[in-house]
Design a protein around this motif. Structure first.
Motif, PDB file in Angstrom:
ATOM      1  N   GLU A  31      -0.529  18.836   9.140  1.00 45.71           N
ATOM      2  CA  GLU A  31      -1.746  18.029   8.966  1.00 45.71           C
ATOM      3  C   GLU A  31      -1.793  17.500   7.535  1.00 45.71           C
ATOM      4  OE1 GLU A  31      -4.031  17.097  11.111  1.00 45.71           O
ATOM      5  OE2 GLU A  31      -3.447  18.293  12.871  1.00 45.71           O
ATOM      6  N   ILE A  32      -0.970  16.499   7.241  1.00 44.21           N
ATOM      7  CA  ILE A  32      -0.951  15.868   5.927  1.00 44.21           C
ATOM      8  C   ILE A  32      -0.983  14.362   6.117  1.00 44.21           C
ATOM      9  CG2 ILE A  32       0.476  15.398   3.883  1.00 44.21           C
ATOM     10  CD1 ILE A  32       1.398  18.248   3.892  1.00 44.21           C
ATOM     11  N   THR A  33      -1.799  13.681   5.320  1.00 41.67           N
ATOM     12  CA  THR A  33      -1.893  12.223   5.371  1.00 41.67           C
ATOM     13  C   THR A  33      -1.358  11.617   4.083  1.00 41.67           C
ATOM     14  OG1 THR A  33      -4.106  12.086   4.367  1.00 41.67           O
ATOM     15  CG2 THR A  33      -3.999  12.444   6.755  1.00 41.67           C
ATOM     16  N   VAL A  34      -1.086  10.326   4.123  1.00 39.51           N
ATOM     17  CA  VAL A  34      -0.619   9.632   2.924  1.00 39.51           C
ATOM     18  C   VAL A  34      -1.702   9.666   1.856  1.00 39.51           C
ATOM     19  CG1 VAL A  34       0.219   7.441   2.002  1.00 39.51           C
ATOM     20  CG2 VAL A  34       0.860   8.140   4.319  1.00 39.51           C
ATOM     21  N   GLU A  35      -2.941   9.513   2.269  1.00 40.39           N
ATOM     22  CA  GLU A  35      -4.046   9.531   1.312  1.00 40.39           C
ATOM     23  C   GLU A  35      -4.099  10.856   0.560  1.00 40.39           C
ATOM     24  OE1 GLU A  35      -8.553   9.154   2.322  1.00 40.39           O
ATOM     25  OE2 GLU A  35      -7.769   7.113   2.056  1.00 40.39           O
ATOM     26  N   VAL A  48       0.854  -1.188   0.000  1.00 41.05           N
ATOM     27  CA  VAL A  48       0.000   0.000   0.000  1.00 41.05           C
ATOM     28  C   VAL A  48       0.892   1.241   0.000  1.00 41.05           C
ATOM     29  CG1 VAL A  48      -1.940  -1.108   1.191  1.00 41.05           C
ATOM     30  CG2 VAL A  48      -0.151   0.011   2.536  1.00 41.05           C
ATOM     31  N   PRO A  49       0.392   2.361  -0.516  1.00 39.52           N
ATOM     32  CA  PRO A  49       1.169   3.599  -0.478  1.00 39.52           C
ATOM     33  C   PRO A  49       1.593   3.921   0.955  1.00 39.52           C
ATOM     34  CG  PRO A  49      -0.716   3.862  -1.922  1.00 39.52           C
ATOM     35  CD  PRO A  49      -0.891   2.541  -1.238  1.00 39.52           C
ATOM     36  N   THR A  50       2.859   4.260   1.120  1.00 36.18           N
ATOM     37  CA  THR A  50       3.427   4.448   2.456  1.00 36.18           C
ATOM     38  C   THR A  50       4.410   5.615   2.443  1.00 36.18           C
ATOM     39  OG1 THR A  50       3.274   2.046   2.844  1.00 36.18           O
ATOM     40  CG2 THR A  50       4.691   3.310   4.328  1.00 36.18           C
ATOM     41  N   VAL A  51       4.445   6.342   3.547  1.00 37.24           N
ATOM     42  CA  VAL A  51       5.475   7.351   3.766  1.00 37.24           C
ATOM     43  C   VAL A  51       6.320   6.893   4.947  1.00 37.24           C
ATOM     44  CG1 VAL A  51       5.980   9.726   4.468  1.00 37.24           C
ATOM     45  CG2 VAL A  51       4.149   9.270   2.825  1.00 37.24           C
ATOM     46  N   PHE A  52       7.614   6.795   4.725  1.00 37.85           N
ATOM     47  CA  PHE A  52       8.561   6.453   5.776  1.00 37.85           C
ATOM     48  C   PHE A  52       9.258   7.730   6.227  1.00 37.85           C
ATOM     49  CE2 PHE A  52       8.129   2.636   3.195  1.00 37.85           C
ATOM     50  CZ  PHE A  52       7.965   1.637   4.157  1.00 37.85           C
ATOM     51  N   VAL A  53       9.239   7.987   7.528  1.00 38.51           N
ATOM     52  CA  VAL A  53       9.895   9.167   8.083  1.00 38.51           C
ATOM     53  C   VAL A  53      11.049   8.700   8.957  1.00 38.51           C
ATOM     54  CG1 VAL A  53       9.665  11.200   9.550  1.00 38.51           C
ATOM     55  CG2 VAL A  53       7.795  10.554   8.010  1.00 38.51           C
ATOM     56  N   VAL A  82      12.970   4.950  12.230  1.00 42.75           N
ATOM     57  CA  VAL A  82      11.957   5.090  11.187  1.00 42.75           C
ATOM     58  C   VAL A  82      10.551   4.843  11.718  1.00 42.75           C
ATOM     59  CG1 VAL A  82      12.212   2.677  10.441  1.00 42.75           C
ATOM     60  CG2 VAL A  82      11.300   4.395   8.844  1.00 42.75           C
ATOM     61  N   GLN A  83       9.611   5.626  11.205  1.00 39.95           N
ATOM     62  CA  GLN A  83       8.188   5.403  11.408  1.00 39.95           C
ATOM     63  C   GLN A  83       7.533   5.343  10.037  1.00 39.95           C
ATOM     64  OE1 GLN A  83       7.456   8.817  14.290  1.00 39.95           O
ATOM     65  NE2 GLN A  83       6.044   7.287  15.119  1.00 39.95           N
ATOM     66  N   SER A  84       6.533   4.486   9.884  1.00 37.06           N
ATOM     67  CA  SER A  84       5.822   4.390   8.609  1.00 37.06           C
ATOM     68  C   SER A  84       4.374   4.810   8.795  1.00 37.06           C
ATOM     69  CB  SER A  84       5.892   2.960   8.061  1.00 37.06           C
ATOM     70  OG  SER A  84       5.292   2.038   8.949  1.00 37.06           O
ATOM     71  N   PHE A  85       3.829   5.421   7.733  1.00 39.24           N
ATOM     72  CA  PHE A  85       2.471   5.942   7.777  1.00 39.24           C
ATOM     73  C   PHE A  85       1.724   5.523   6.510  1.00 39.24           C
ATOM     74  CE2 PHE A  85       5.308   8.703  10.098  1.00 39.24           C
ATOM     75  CZ  PHE A  85       4.657   8.875  11.316  1.00 39.24           C
ATOM     76  N   THR A  86       0.456   5.168   6.667  1.00 37.20           N
ATOM     77  CA  THR A  86      -0.373   4.756   5.532  1.00 37.20           C
ATOM     78  C   THR A  86      -1.765   5.365   5.666  1.00 37.20           C
ATOM     79  OG1 THR A  86      -1.124   2.754   6.678  1.00 37.20           O
ATOM     80  CG2 THR A  86       0.839   2.542   5.290  1.00 37.20           C
TER      81      THR A  86
END
Length: 205
Positions: free
Chosen positions: A190-194, A157-162, A172-176
């Motif tokens: 206030e930004i989401t992966v979606e 799934v689309p993911t942002v790794f910080v 690292v933290q991952s967000f979906t």
């Protein structure tokens, strides 16, 4: 007789940078053109506007730009010239030499790479180089879920790794999905992966 091609240094790269014809990086001693599809540019632009809004709203000492070239070093000691899709640098550092060009040798605050077909560069090479340089925060924005399952899991799934620098190493933290992306540089962002995925498809800013 076989002639060995001379590998360029970072100084050579800046001196020979092709003006007015795109974006380039110094990779393994050679100047390489970096080309991105429009969706890729849309995501980067969305983040530039989002970061800049936070900088203005909170009066932060940062400048955000898409054309910051930074000098990194590989494990072998070879110099690289990287141009993150989005770069955030302290305004005091940037303005200390306002007549200079966009290249920096010191670590910037935040680098963002939006993944494409050469995704391993972001997940492996640039990750190592940015950690070695001491960049405080590094985002990998995999809006197409293009990396392998070893990184994204199954299903992908689309993911942002910080990646946040702690004692010289990245944590690292991952967000979906609808998760808010947590950033030390922009703690109230206030930004989401979606939202990033949607921005790749439609850009009317």
């Amino acid at each position: 007789m076989v002639q060995t091609k001379t590998k360029l240094t970072f100084a050579d790269f800046l001196q020979n940078y092709p003006d007015g014809s795109g974006i380039y990086e110094l990779v393994n001693g050679e100047i390489v053109k970096v080309e991105a599809i429009r969706a890729h540019k849309n995501v980067a632009r969305f983040l530039v506007f989002g970061f800049n809004d936070e900088i203005r709203r909170l009066g932060l000492d940062y400048i955000v730009d898409k054309d910051i070239v930074i000098r990194t070093v590989k494990t072998s000691g070879q110099e690289q010239g990287r141009n993150p899709d989005v770069g955030v640098v302290k305004a005091s550092v940037w303005n200390s030499n306002s007549l200079g060009y966009g290249a920096l040798t010191e670590p910037i605050q935040l680098a963002v790479e939006v993944t494409s077909t050469n995704w391993e560069d972001d997940y492996v090479d640039k990750l190592d180089e940015y950690q070695r340089l001491g960049i405080c925060e590094y985002w990998i924005v995999d809006y197409l879920a293009i990396a392998s399952r070893a990184y994204l899991g199954n299903p992908k799934v689309p993911t942002v790794f910080v990646y946040s620098l702690e004692n010289g190493s990245y944590l690292v933290q991952s967000f979906t999905g609808n998760e808010r992306i947590i950033s030390k540089t922009f703690p109230e962002l206030e930004i989401t992966v979606e939202q990033l995925v949607l921005s790749s498809q439609i850009q009317n800013i």
